[in-house]
Design a protein around this motif. Structure first.
Motif, PDB file in Angstrom:
ATOM      1  N   ILE A   1      25.266 -14.487  -2.942  1.00 23.01           N
ATOM      2  CA  ILE A   1      23.821 -14.184  -2.914  1.00 23.01           C
ATOM      3  C   ILE A   1      23.466 -13.181  -4.006  1.00 23.01           C
ATOM      4  CG2 ILE A   1      21.998 -13.113  -1.547  1.00 23.01           C
ATOM      5  CD1 ILE A   1      23.369 -14.294   0.950  1.00 23.01           C
ATOM      6  N   GLY A   2      24.271 -12.120  -4.129  1.00 22.09           N
ATOM      7  CA  GLY A   2      23.955 -11.067  -5.102  1.00 22.09           C
ATOM      8  C   GLY A   2      23.986 -11.558  -6.532  1.00 22.09           C
ATOM      9  N   TYR A   3      25.053 -12.275  -6.904  1.00 22.09           N
ATOM     10  CA  TYR A   3      25.139 -12.752  -8.285  1.00 22.09           C
ATOM     11  C   TYR A   3      24.079 -13.812  -8.571  1.00 22.09           C
ATOM     12  CZ  TYR A   3      29.474 -10.237  -9.208  1.00 22.09           C
ATOM     13  OH  TYR A   3      30.414  -9.251  -9.408  1.00 22.09           O
ATOM     14  N   SER A   4      23.780 -14.658  -7.593  1.00 24.17           N
ATOM     15  CA  SER A   4      22.745 -15.677  -7.819  1.00 24.17           C
ATOM     16  C   SER A   4      21.378 -15.017  -7.987  1.00 24.17           C
ATOM     17  CB  SER A   4      22.722 -16.690  -6.676  1.00 24.17           C
ATOM     18  OG  SER A   4      22.396 -16.067  -5.440  1.00 24.17           O
TER      19      SER A   4
ATOM     20  N   GLY B   1      13.283 -15.244 -18.891  1.00 22.74           N
ATOM     21  CA  GLY B   1      13.161 -16.229 -19.966  1.00 22.74           C
ATOM     22  C   GLY B   1      14.414 -16.487 -20.743  1.00 22.74           C
ATOM     23  N   ARG B   2      15.512 -15.833 -20.369  1.00 20.62           N
ATOM     24  CA  ARG B   2      16.730 -15.973 -21.167  1.00 20.62           C
ATOM     25  C   ARG B   2      17.480 -17.263 -20.819  1.00 20.62           C
ATOM     26  NH1 ARG B   2      19.651 -10.473 -20.005  1.00 20.62           N
ATOM     27  NH2 ARG B   2      21.311 -11.507 -21.198  1.00 20.62           N
ATOM     28  N   ILE B   3      17.482 -17.649 -19.562  1.00 25.64           N
ATOM     29  CA  ILE B   3      18.174 -18.896 -19.139  1.00 25.64           C
ATOM     30  C   ILE B   3      17.238 -19.670 -18.218  1.00 25.64           C
ATOM     31  CG2 ILE B   3      20.541 -18.060 -19.414  1.00 25.64           C
ATOM     32  CD1 ILE B   3      20.522 -17.344 -16.438  1.00 25.64           C
ATOM     33  N   VAL B   4      16.007 -19.814 -18.651  1.00 30.48           N
ATOM     34  CA  VAL B   4      14.986 -20.409 -17.790  1.00 30.48           C
ATOM     35  C   VAL B   4      15.353 -21.833 -17.357  1.00 30.48           C
ATOM     36  CG1 VAL B   4      13.639 -21.277 -19.753  1.00 30.48           C
ATOM     37  CG2 VAL B   4      12.495 -20.779 -17.573  1.00 30.48           C
ATOM     38  N   ALA B   5      16.118 -22.536 -18.167  1.00 31.39           N
ATOM     39  CA  ALA B   5      16.482 -23.927 -17.825  1.00 31.39           C
ATOM     40  C   ALA B   5      17.391 -23.996 -16.601  1.00 31.39           C
ATOM     41  CB  ALA B   5      17.162 -24.594 -19.028  1.00 31.39           C
ATOM     42  N   LEU B   6      18.082 -22.915 -16.288  1.00 24.72           N
ATOM     43  CA  LEU B   6      19.004 -22.900 -15.155  1.00 24.72           C
ATOM     44  C   LEU B   6      18.328 -22.514 -13.838  1.00 24.72           C
ATOM     45  CD1 LEU B   6      22.110 -21.108 -16.754  1.00 24.72           C
ATOM     46  CD2 LEU B   6      21.497 -23.534 -16.821  1.00 24.72           C
TER      47      LEU B   6
ATOM     48  N   ARG C   1      18.182 -21.668  -7.915  1.00 18.71           N
ATOM     49  CA  ARG C   1      17.450 -21.466  -6.652  1.00 18.71           C
ATOM     50  C   ARG C   1      18.070 -22.316  -5.538  1.00 18.71           C
ATOM     51  NH1 ARG C   1      13.468 -18.149  -7.011  1.00 18.71           N
ATOM     52  NH2 ARG C   1      12.370 -17.789  -8.967  1.00 18.71           N
ATOM     53  N   GLU C   2      18.498 -23.510  -5.887  1.00 18.48           N
ATOM     54  CA  GLU C   2      19.170 -24.342  -4.885  1.00 18.48           C
ATOM     55  C   GLU C   2      20.470 -23.669  -4.425  1.00 18.48           C
ATOM     56  OE1 GLU C   2      19.853 -28.209  -6.451  1.00 18.48           O
ATOM     57  OE2 GLU C   2      17.718 -28.663  -6.778  1.00 18.48           O
ATOM     58  N   LEU C   3      21.240 -23.164  -5.378  1.00 17.17           N
ATOM     59  CA  LEU C   3      22.494 -22.493  -5.053  1.00 17.17           C
ATOM     60  C   LEU C   3      22.221 -21.294  -4.134  1.00 17.17           C
ATOM     61  CD1 LEU C   3      25.294 -21.660  -7.633  1.00 17.17           C
ATOM     62  CD2 LEU C   3      24.575 -19.984  -5.944  1.00 17.17           C
ATOM     63  N   HIS C   4      21.203 -20.529  -4.466  1.00 17.51           N
ATOM     64  CA  HIS C   4      20.859 -19.347  -3.669  1.00 17.51           C
ATOM     65  C   HIS C   4      20.455 -19.750  -2.254  1.00 17.51           C
ATOM     66  CE1 HIS C   4      18.189 -15.990  -2.315  1.00 17.51           C
ATOM     67  NE2 HIS C   4      19.141 -15.247  -2.885  1.00 17.51           N
ATOM     68  N   GLU C   5      19.744 -20.835  -2.106  1.00 17.01           N
ATOM     69  CA  GLU C   5      19.312 -21.293  -0.783  1.00 17.01           C
ATOM     70  C   GLU C   5      20.515 -21.761   0.049  1.00 17.01           C
ATOM     71  OE1 GLU C   5      17.344 -22.086   2.544  1.00 17.01           O
ATOM     72  OE2 GLU C   5      16.601 -20.946   0.799  1.00 17.01           O
ATOM     73  N   TYR C   6      21.483 -22.421  -0.597  1.00 15.05           N
ATOM     74  CA  TYR C   6      22.699 -22.815   0.131  1.00 15.05           C
ATOM     75  C   TYR C   6      23.412 -21.568   0.685  1.00 15.05           C
ATOM     76  CZ  TYR C   6      22.276 -27.457  -2.015  1.00 15.05           C
ATOM     77  OH  TYR C   6      21.838 -28.710  -2.405  1.00 15.05           O
TER      78      TYR C   6
END
Length: 522
Positions: free
Chosen positions: A23-26, A36-41, A46-51
């Motif tokens: 959770i923390g790293y996500s 804006g640095r890795i906006v494509a990710l 967000r899906e990973l964080h929700e899991y």
């Protein structure tokens, strides 16, 4: 499948550790994405964080402290957790590939930490509580975290104490991102040593640590007078009320369960730092107040000493002159010195017969009135009263503060005294008192200073000039003001005088030419 409550609580705590890392790293990666640095990710993150949030809710539901032991089934946890864990691992692999294409090395490292935590979580759920700990990141033991741009919000010097390297690294990065200066240690002993060496504004202290727990560290801090004012926020994957209550009772400023809500973490830290700043300012003000009180006490002592000295000096000098001496506007008059003076003696003619013929109370009444009026005129003309001797008084001018017109001042004072005594004589004669004033004035050098012994000092002038003035006073007829030839030379253009010839005075080898002052020249 059930087990005892202590083991289940320990399992829940252990499962929270890798979940907190995911959770923390996500969350930190999402913050980077919103910048804006890795906006494509961002969508996949967000899906990973929700899991991860789903897994946290599942662990708390199955192992919740409010559930009865016979309702807990660890097999259900393993079955329901496998889907979200696999989704996290899959999402992480996909995001790592994208980050590699983008050249985002640091992002890839964080995704690797998430994947490692997910694998550990899977193993722990499968094996129960005996799984290996999360693969640690490089641990420098005690380290300082680099700080980026400092934001406008209030920041501080924060110490993170946690035995888990990944926890330290993740929390330190969170704090450094908002501008705090962060130091980390892996155990309680190192924390206490660092706190005694360096100024720290806030301590984030893990509850469960080997050898010395967070409770033990907190007790040591609150027992140490030098450290007890440092605010401590306890952090733990345990969310039991008993643990939070114990920490607060031991002196903790706050208690935060893992995983941290970033907004709540910043708010709690900000509140603690503000309290610390207020306490520091209060302590500073108290120190300043103590210093001011000490200075004030010293000033009071100095003022009392000055007032005491002023009171003693007012026995001899006019109030203005005494205050000038105390303020440093004149030399120390009690030190022996030589000075050119004009000396004035005055006494009442007929006083001896008067004192023998009336009651002592009447004598004292006349003297009080006479001394009061003569003393007032001495002060008005800024003369120095050397002594009272019954009806006699000795006054001199030009010491301790030199004056340019000492002779004139002396004569004008004597004229004012003669006029005032003439007014007093009217009332004295109505009571049958036969008293008159005689005055003698001379000018010359004298030795001046304190005369006496410890506990009883007088201010006196010694020299021929004092003897001459006293003898002239003794020769003066009622109402006469006799002056020496030298004094006449200094005032001849100011006053009308008449010669009384040469006088043979006791104690003087040669006759002295004397003059009687009649008044101001027309």
């Amino acid at each position: 499948m059930t087990t005892d409550r202590t083991t289940l609580n320990h399992l829940r705590h252990e499962l929270h550790t890798p979940l907190n890392h995911i959770i923390g790293y996500s969350e930190m990666l999402l913050e980077t994405a919103t910048e804006g640095r890795i906006v494509a990710l961002e969508p996949r993150l967000r899906e990973l964080h929700e899991y991860a949030q789903q897994l946290m809710r599942l662990v708390d539901e199955v192992l919740g402290r409010t559930r009865k032991d016979n309702e807990i089934d660890l097999r259900r946890l393993g079955t329901q957790a496998s889907g979200p864990i696999n989704s996290i691992i899959a999402a992480t692999d996909e995001l790592k590939a994208q980050a590699q294409q983008m050249g985002a090395v640091e992002v890839g490292q964080d995704l690797e930490r998430i994947a490692s935590a997910a694998q550990t979580l899977h193993t722990m759920i499968a094996d129960g509580v005996n799984a290996p700990a999360v693969v640690p990141i490089a641990d420098a033991g005690t380290a300082r975290i680099a700080v980026g741009r400092v934001p406008t919000a209030e920041t501080g010097n924060i110490l993170v104490v946690d035995d888990n390297a990944a926890n330290r690294e993740m929390l330190s990065r969170r704090l450094a991102r908002v501008g705090h200066r962060v130091q980390v240690v892996a155990n309680g002993q190192d924390a206490l040593a660092l706190l005694r060496q360096q100024p720290i504004d806030l301590v984030l202290l893990d509850v469960l640590m080997p050898e010395m727990s967070g409770y033990d560290v907190l007790q040591r801090l609150t027992a140490d007078e030098a450290l007890r004012e440092i605010p401590v926020v306890m952090i733990s994957a345990l969310d039991e009320m008993d643990s939070a209550v114990r920490c607060i009772e031991l002196g903790a400023e706050d208690y935060l369960p893992k995983p941290f809500d970033p907004v709540l973490l910043r708010a709690r830290i900000g509140a603690c730092l503000e309290k610390k700043r207020l306490r520091d300012r209060e302590a500073m003000h108290l120190r300043e107040l103590a210093e001011w009180n000490q200075k004030l006490e010293q000033r009071v002592k100095e003022q009392v000493a000055l007032l005491d000295r002023l009171g003693r000096l007012k026995r001899f000098f006019s109030p203005q002159l005494a205050e000038l001496i105390v303020a440093g506007g004149a030399d120390d008059p009690l030190a022996t010195h030589r000075r050119d003076l004009t000396v004035c003696f005055l006494d009442l003619r007929g006083f001896t017969a008067f004192a023998e013929s009336v009651e002592p109370e009447e004598v004292m009444g006349v003297l009080r009135e006479y001394h009061a009026e003569m003393g007032r005129l001495v002060m008005e003309h800024e003369g120095t009263l050397e002594r009272f001797t019954g009806d006699g008084m000795m006054v001199f001018f030009n010491d301790p503060v030199p004056v340019p017109n000492a002779a004139e001042r002396t004569v004008r004072m004597a004229l004012a005294m003669r006029k005032r005594v003439a007014e007093m004589i009217v009332s004295w004669r109505r009571m049958g008192y036969e008293l008159e004033l005689g005055v003698g004035i001379a000018q010359g050098y004298a030795t001046i200073g304190a005369i006496g012994y410890e506990g009883r000092w007088d201010y006196g002038a010694i020299g021929t000039v004092t003897n001459l003035a006293a003898r002239l006073c003794g020769e003066a007829k009622p109402g006469q003001i006799l002056v020496s030839k030298r004094l006449l030379a200094a005032t001849a253009d100011l006053f009308e005088v008449e010669s009384v010839g040469e006088l043979t005075l006791k104690g003087l080898h040669r006759a002295v030419t004397a003059y009687n002052v009649l008044g101001d020249k027309a």
